[in-house]
Design a protein around this motif. Structure first.
Motif, PDB file in Angstrom:
ATOM      1  N   LEU A 147      -9.772   0.754   1.270  1.00  0.00           N
ATOM      2  CA  LEU A 147      -8.415   1.291   1.250  1.00  0.00           C
ATOM      3  C   LEU A 147      -8.493   2.811   1.232  1.00  0.00           C
ATOM      4  CD1 LEU A 147      -6.466  -0.892  -1.378  1.00  0.00           C
ATOM      5  CD2 LEU A 147      -6.032  -0.786   1.081  1.00  0.00           C
ATOM      6  N   ARG A 148      -7.484   3.439   1.794  1.00  0.00           N
ATOM      7  CA  ARG A 148      -7.386   4.894   1.746  1.00  0.00           C
ATOM      8  C   ARG A 148      -6.073   5.256   1.072  1.00  0.00           C
ATOM      9  NH1 ARG A 148      -6.372   9.314   6.519  1.00  0.00           N
ATOM     10  NH2 ARG A 148      -7.754  10.973   5.755  1.00  0.00           N
ATOM     11  N   LEU A 149      -6.170   5.839  -0.091  1.00  0.00           N
ATOM     12  CA  LEU A 149      -4.981   6.267  -0.820  1.00  0.00           C
ATOM     13  C   LEU A 149      -4.653   7.705  -0.458  1.00  0.00           C
ATOM     14  CD1 LEU A 149      -5.710   4.831  -4.391  1.00  0.00           C
ATOM     15  CD2 LEU A 149      -4.747   3.681  -2.380  1.00  0.00           C
ATOM     16  N   SER A 150      -3.363   8.017  -0.449  1.00  0.00           N
ATOM     17  CA  SER A 150      -2.907   9.371  -0.187  1.00  0.00           C
ATOM     18  C   SER A 150      -2.062   9.859  -1.353  1.00  0.00           C
ATOM     19  CB  SER A 150      -2.082   9.429   1.097  1.00  0.00           C
ATOM     20  OG  SER A 150      -2.853   9.055   2.216  1.00  0.00           O
ATOM     21  N   CYS A 151      -2.150  11.144  -1.603  1.00  0.00           N
ATOM     22  CA  CYS A 151      -1.333  11.804  -2.624  1.00  0.00           C
ATOM     23  C   CYS A 151      -0.686  12.994  -1.939  1.00  0.00           C
ATOM     24  CB  CYS A 151      -2.201  12.236  -3.788  1.00  0.00           C
ATOM     25  SG  CYS A 151      -1.368  13.260  -5.023  1.00  0.00           S
ATOM     26  N   ALA A 152       0.604  12.908  -1.709  1.00  0.00           N
ATOM     27  CA  ALA A 152       1.312  13.946  -0.978  1.00  0.00           C
ATOM     28  C   ALA A 152       2.228  14.733  -1.886  1.00  0.00           C
ATOM     29  CB  ALA A 152       2.116  13.323   0.157  1.00  0.00           C
ATOM     30  N   SER A 153       2.386  16.007  -1.562  1.00  0.00           N
ATOM     31  CA  SER A 153       3.264  16.868  -2.335  1.00  0.00           C
ATOM     32  C   SER A 153       4.192  17.619  -1.396  1.00  0.00           C
ATOM     33  CB  SER A 153       2.460  17.870  -3.151  1.00  0.00           C
ATOM     34  OG  SER A 153       3.315  18.828  -3.742  1.00  0.00           O
ATOM     35  N   SER A 154       5.422  17.786  -1.826  1.00  0.00           N
ATOM     36  CA  SER A 154       6.383  18.542  -1.029  1.00  0.00           C
ATOM     37  C   SER A 154       6.396  20.011  -1.398  1.00  0.00           C
ATOM     38  CB  SER A 154       7.788  17.962  -1.222  1.00  0.00           C
ATOM     39  OG  SER A 154       8.155  18.002  -2.584  1.00  0.00           O
ATOM     40  N   GLN A 191       7.496  23.583  -9.817  1.00  0.00           N
ATOM     41  CA  GLN A 191       7.074  22.237 -10.180  1.00  0.00           C
ATOM     42  C   GLN A 191       6.519  21.522  -8.959  1.00  0.00           C
ATOM     43  OE1 GLN A 191      10.026  20.092 -12.324  1.00  0.00           O
ATOM     44  NE2 GLN A 191       8.777  18.260 -12.565  1.00  0.00           N
ATOM     45  N   VAL A 192       5.491  20.714  -9.199  1.00  0.00           N
ATOM     46  CA  VAL A 192       4.855  19.974  -8.114  1.00  0.00           C
ATOM     47  C   VAL A 192       5.246  18.505  -8.234  1.00  0.00           C
ATOM     48  CG1 VAL A 192       2.666  19.234  -7.132  1.00  0.00           C
ATOM     49  CG2 VAL A 192       2.920  21.574  -7.995  1.00  0.00           C
ATOM     50  N   GLN A 193       5.734  17.934  -7.167  1.00  0.00           N
ATOM     51  CA  GLN A 193       6.032  16.500  -7.125  1.00  0.00           C
ATOM     52  C   GLN A 193       4.941  15.818  -6.307  1.00  0.00           C
ATOM     53  OE1 GLN A 193      10.105  16.281  -5.663  1.00  0.00           O
ATOM     54  NE2 GLN A 193      10.859  16.134  -7.762  1.00  0.00           N
ATOM     55  N   LEU A 194       4.385  14.759  -6.863  1.00  0.00           N
ATOM     56  CA  LEU A 194       3.291  14.046  -6.221  1.00  0.00           C
ATOM     57  C   LEU A 194       3.717  12.612  -5.929  1.00  0.00           C
ATOM     58  CD1 LEU A 194       0.437  15.285  -8.584  1.00  0.00           C
ATOM     59  CD2 LEU A 194       1.053  16.199  -6.342  1.00  0.00           C
ATOM     60  N   VAL A 195       3.379  12.136  -4.734  1.00  0.00           N
ATOM     61  CA  VAL A 195       3.740  10.781  -4.338  1.00  0.00           C
ATOM     62  C   VAL A 195       2.506  10.094  -3.767  1.00  0.00           C
ATOM     63  CG1 VAL A 195       5.189   9.353  -2.865  1.00  0.00           C
ATOM     64  CG2 VAL A 195       6.099  11.474  -3.837  1.00  0.00           C
ATOM     65  N   GLU A 196       2.113   8.990  -4.390  1.00  0.00           N
ATOM     66  CA  GLU A 196       0.961   8.229  -3.921  1.00  0.00           C
ATOM     67  C   GLU A 196       1.403   7.160  -2.921  1.00  0.00           C
ATOM     68  OE1 GLU A 196       0.337   8.895  -8.442  1.00  0.00           O
ATOM     69  OE2 GLU A 196       1.953   8.334  -7.076  1.00  0.00           O
ATOM     70  N   SER A 197       0.499   6.817  -2.033  1.00  0.00           N
ATOM     71  CA  SER A 197       0.724   5.721  -1.094  1.00  0.00           C
ATOM     72  C   SER A 197      -0.619   5.172  -0.653  1.00  0.00           C
ATOM     73  CB  SER A 197       1.531   6.196   0.124  1.00  0.00           C
ATOM     74  OG  SER A 197       0.818   7.194   0.827  1.00  0.00           O
ATOM     75  N   GLY A 198      -0.582   4.014   0.010  1.00  0.00           N
ATOM     76  CA  GLY A 198      -1.796   3.437   0.570  1.00  0.00           C
ATOM     77  C   GLY A 198      -2.376   2.276  -0.202  1.00  0.00           C
ATOM     78  N   GLY A 199      -1.804   1.964  -1.350  1.00  0.00           N
ATOM     79  CA  GLY A 199      -2.299   0.826  -2.104  1.00  0.00           C
ATOM     80  C   GLY A 199      -1.953  -0.493  -1.422  1.00  0.00           C
ATOM     81  N   GLY A 200      -2.515  -1.576  -1.957  1.00  0.00           N
ATOM     82  CA  GLY A 200      -2.242  -2.884  -1.391  1.00  0.00           C
ATOM     83  C   GLY A 200      -3.225  -3.913  -1.885  1.00  0.00           C
ATOM     84  N   LEU A 201      -3.192  -5.061  -1.236  1.00  0.00           N
ATOM     85  CA  LEU A 201      -4.086  -6.173  -1.563  1.00  0.00           C
ATOM     86  C   LEU A 201      -5.214  -6.210  -0.552  1.00  0.00           C
ATOM     87  CD1 LEU A 201      -4.760  -8.813  -3.084  1.00  0.00           C
ATOM     88  CD2 LEU A 201      -3.199  -9.985  -1.501  1.00  0.00           C
ATOM     89  N   VAL A 202      -6.449  -6.276  -1.044  1.00  0.00           N
ATOM     90  CA  VAL A 202      -7.613  -6.295  -0.167  1.00  0.00           C
ATOM     91  C   VAL A 202      -8.663  -7.225  -0.767  1.00  0.00           C
ATOM     92  CG1 VAL A 202      -8.664  -4.291  -1.296  1.00  0.00           C
ATOM     93  CG2 VAL A 202      -9.235  -4.808   1.084  1.00  0.00           C
ATOM     94  N   GLN A 203      -9.454  -7.818   0.076  1.00  0.00           N
ATOM     95  CA  GLN A 203     -10.539  -8.677  -0.399  1.00  0.00           C
ATOM     96  C   GLN A 203     -11.718  -7.829  -0.883  1.00  0.00           C
ATOM     97  OE1 GLN A 203     -11.451 -11.417   2.814  1.00  0.00           O
ATOM     98  NE2 GLN A 203     -10.045 -12.939   1.967  1.00  0.00           N
ATOM     99  N   ALA A 204     -12.491  -8.400  -1.772  1.00  0.00           N
ATOM    100  CA  ALA A 204     -13.692  -7.715  -2.245  1.00  0.00           C
ATOM    101  C   ALA A 204     -14.576  -7.322  -1.061  1.00  0.00           C
ATOM    102  CB  ALA A 204     -14.461  -8.613  -3.205  1.00  0.00           C
ATOM    103  N   GLY A 205     -15.094  -6.103  -1.122  1.00  0.00           N
ATOM    104  CA  GLY A 205     -15.880  -5.584  -0.028  1.00  0.00           C
ATOM    105  C   GLY A 205     -15.084  -4.782   0.978  1.00  0.00           C
ATOM    106  N   GLY A 206     -13.782  -4.856   0.870  1.00  0.00           N
ATOM    107  CA  GLY A 206     -12.913  -4.147   1.797  1.00  0.00           C
ATOM    108  C   GLY A 206     -12.714  -2.689   1.426  1.00  0.00           C
TER     109      GLY A 206
END
Length: 124
Positions: free
Chosen positions: A18-25, A1-16
């Motif tokens: 973000l870099r999201l990550s999806c990590a697996s153990s 089984q694969v477990q996936l964990v997202e990170s990197g979200g947040g609040l940003v102004q238009a035009g900004g």
């Protein structure tokens, strides 16, 4: 089984950006094609981008094409979603998903494993 964990979200102004990550153990991460989806309040979950397990093929939704780049580092068991020129309509919970196949798909039903999601909010 694969477990996936997202990170990197947040609040940003238009035009900004973000870099999201999806990590697996899991040690078999490289056997999975990975997709990113998003779901805004009151809307269905929609496809954003995908990458094949060997990273040879990437696909993007028309709504993000030219603003988003998906990549993966199998040595680090991580997939990245670089999002630039963000718009308020990009606001959603972003999910990564794994599919036990060479190539990724476009629909929710094609994926076997899902992360818990990370919130992205773009203010105008």
């Amino acid at each position: 089984q694969v477990q996936l964990v997202e990170s990197g979200g947040g609040l940003v102004q238009a035009g900004g950006s973000l870099r999201l990550s999806c990590a697996s153990s899991g040690s078999i991460f490289s056997r999975y094609a990975i997709g990113w989806f998003r779901q805004a309040p009151g809307k269905e979950r929609e496809f954003v981008a995908s990458i094949s397990r060997n990273a040879f093929t990437t696909t993007y939704a028309d709504s993000v094409k030219g603003r988003v780049t998906i990549s993966r580092d199998n040595a680090k068991n991580t997939v990245f979603l670089q999002m630039n020129s963000l718009k308020p309509e990009d606001t959603a919970v972003y999910y990564c998903a794994g599919r036990g196949a060479v190539r990724a798909g476009f629909s929710v039903a094609e994926y076997d494993y899902w992360g818990q999601g990370t919130q992205v909010t773009v203010s105008s």
